[in-house]
Design a protein around this motif. Sequence first.
Motif, short mmCIF file in Angstrom:
data_model
loop_
_atom_site.label_atom_id
_atom_site.label_comp_id
_atom_site.label_asym_id
_atom_site.label_seq_id
_atom_site.Cartn_x
_atom_site.Cartn_y
_atom_site.Cartn_z
N ILE A 187 -19.64 3.78 18.26
CA ILE A 187 -19.00 2.55 17.79
C ILE A 187 -17.50 2.66 18.04
N LYS A 188 -16.98 1.76 18.85
CA LYS A 188 -15.56 1.77 19.22
C LYS A 188 -14.76 0.94 18.23
N SER A 189 -13.65 1.49 17.77
CA SER A 189 -12.79 0.77 16.84
C SER A 189 -11.33 1.11 17.15
N GLN A 190 -10.44 0.60 16.34
CA GLN A 190 -9.01 0.81 16.56
C GLN A 190 -8.34 1.18 15.25
N SER A 191 -7.48 2.19 15.30
CA SER A 191 -6.75 2.60 14.11
C SER A 191 -5.60 1.63 13.83
N PRO A 192 -5.01 1.69 12.63
CA PRO A 192 -3.85 0.83 12.33
C PRO A 192 -2.68 1.04 13.30
N ARG A 193 -2.66 2.16 13.96
CA ARG A 193 -1.58 2.44 14.93
C ARG A 193 -1.96 2.01 16.34
N GLY A 194 -3.10 1.36 16.48
CA GLY A 194 -3.51 0.88 17.78
C GLY A 194 -4.23 1.90 18.63
N GLU A 195 -4.59 3.04 18.05
CA GLU A 195 -5.29 4.09 18.79
C GLU A 195 -6.78 3.75 18.87
N VAL A 196 -7.37 4.02 20.02
CA VAL A 196 -8.81 3.80 20.18
C VAL A 196 -9.57 4.93 19.49
N MET A 197 -10.55 4.57 18.69
CA MET A 197 -11.33 5.55 17.94
C MET A 197 -12.81 5.31 18.18
N TYR A 198 -13.60 6.37 18.06
CA TYR A 198 -15.05 6.26 18.26
C TYR A 198 -15.79 6.93 17.09
N TRP A 199 -16.79 6.25 16.57
CA TRP A 199 -17.69 6.83 15.59
C TRP A 199 -19.03 7.10 16.26
N VAL A 200 -19.59 8.27 16.02
CA VAL A 200 -20.91 8.58 16.57
C VAL A 200 -21.93 7.61 16.01
N GLY A 201 -22.77 7.06 16.87
CA GLY A 201 -23.76 6.06 16.46
C GLY A 201 -24.87 6.66 15.62
N ALA A 202 -25.64 5.78 15.02
CA ALA A 202 -26.75 6.20 14.16
C ALA A 202 -27.86 6.85 14.99
N ALA A 203 -28.66 7.68 14.32
CA ALA A 203 -29.82 8.27 14.98
C ALA A 203 -30.80 7.18 15.37
N GLY A 204 -31.53 7.40 16.45
CA GLY A 204 -32.51 6.41 16.89
C GLY A 204 -33.72 6.40 15.99
N PRO A 205 -34.53 5.33 16.07
CA PRO A 205 -35.76 5.27 15.27
C PRO A 205 -36.79 6.28 15.79
N ALA A 206 -37.80 6.52 14.98
CA ALA A 206 -38.84 7.47 15.36
C ALA A 206 -39.61 6.96 16.57
N GLN A 207 -39.81 7.84 17.54
CA GLN A 207 -40.58 7.51 18.74
C GLN A 207 -41.96 8.15 18.67
N ASP A 208 -41.99 9.45 18.41
CA ASP A 208 -43.24 10.18 18.23
C ASP A 208 -43.42 10.40 16.74
N ALA A 209 -44.17 9.51 16.11
CA ALA A 209 -44.34 9.56 14.64
C ALA A 209 -45.81 9.45 14.27
N GLY A 210 -46.68 9.93 15.15
CA GLY A 210 -48.10 9.83 14.91
C GLY A 210 -48.61 10.85 13.90
N LYS A 211 -49.89 10.80 13.67
CA LYS A 211 -50.53 11.70 12.72
C LYS A 211 -50.25 13.15 13.10
N GLY A 212 -49.90 13.93 12.11
CA GLY A 212 -49.57 15.34 12.34
C GLY A 212 -48.09 15.61 12.39
N THR A 213 -47.26 14.55 12.48
CA THR A 213 -45.81 14.74 12.53
C THR A 213 -45.19 14.66 11.14
N ASP A 214 -43.97 15.15 11.05
CA ASP A 214 -43.23 15.06 9.79
C ASP A 214 -42.97 13.60 9.41
#
Length: 254
Positions: A187-214
């Motif tokens: 996620i790209k944002s800007q500080s009060p001083r005009g500096e470009v900042m980045y936040w690490v994005g959220a984890a993706g949704p479950a892809q392999d979530a079948g029976k037997g998985t956590d």
Amino acid sequence: MRILLSNDDGYFAPGLACLADFLSKMAEIIVVAPERDRSGSSNSLTLDRPLNLQKSHNGFYYVNGTPTDCVHLAVTGMLDVMPDMIISGINQGANMGDDTIYSGTVAAATEGFLLGIPSIAVSLVNASRGNYLTAARVAADMVSHFRENEIQSPVLLNINVPDIEYHQLKGIEVTRLGRRHKAEPVIKSQSPRGEVMYWVGAAGPAQDAGKGTDFYATQNDRVSVTPLQIDLTRYDQLDFIARWLDNQAPVMFK
């Protein structure tokens, strides 16, 4: 029985306090945790500066380092008598699937395992309802079972507990790690001083979530217990990579 507790949310985290209070009724508890939130720190060790160990007003020790630092310092330098078990948590949120690679909670338990001590990572899935007591009771059940049925070799268990009341749990299931989709973009944002900042994005949704998985177990109100290992070798590619290198050898090493 002597148990070393740690976490990655910091020594002030409610999950750690709940776990320490509950387990103190059945064992001697020593807490060594990070001085601040170190979520996502994985297995990092601090090698560029010394570590400082301090004691808080509630008797918990805290370290200006990572979860791995905390366990390593405690076991190799602080404690005169080794703990019988190491428990990391209770984490505020799940550590399932790919999360285990980044998790400081799992890393603290991993360090204990590498030092030859049975270790458990405990996480409360979602945690919006704050049922830390449920996860603490599950951890206590595991401690009791270990005490009555001791495992001769060190184990590393990753436990995820649904965020519901203890009596609502539908059992316990030994699972494998599921898989997530790739993480959301930064996620790209800007500080009060005009500096470009980045936040690490959220984890993706479950892809392999079948029976037997956590993922599947916790979605169905069951406690997930996943035995972990450290060997990252992909054995099914050993022969393939060897042949691939043989084909390249005249070019690469002539």
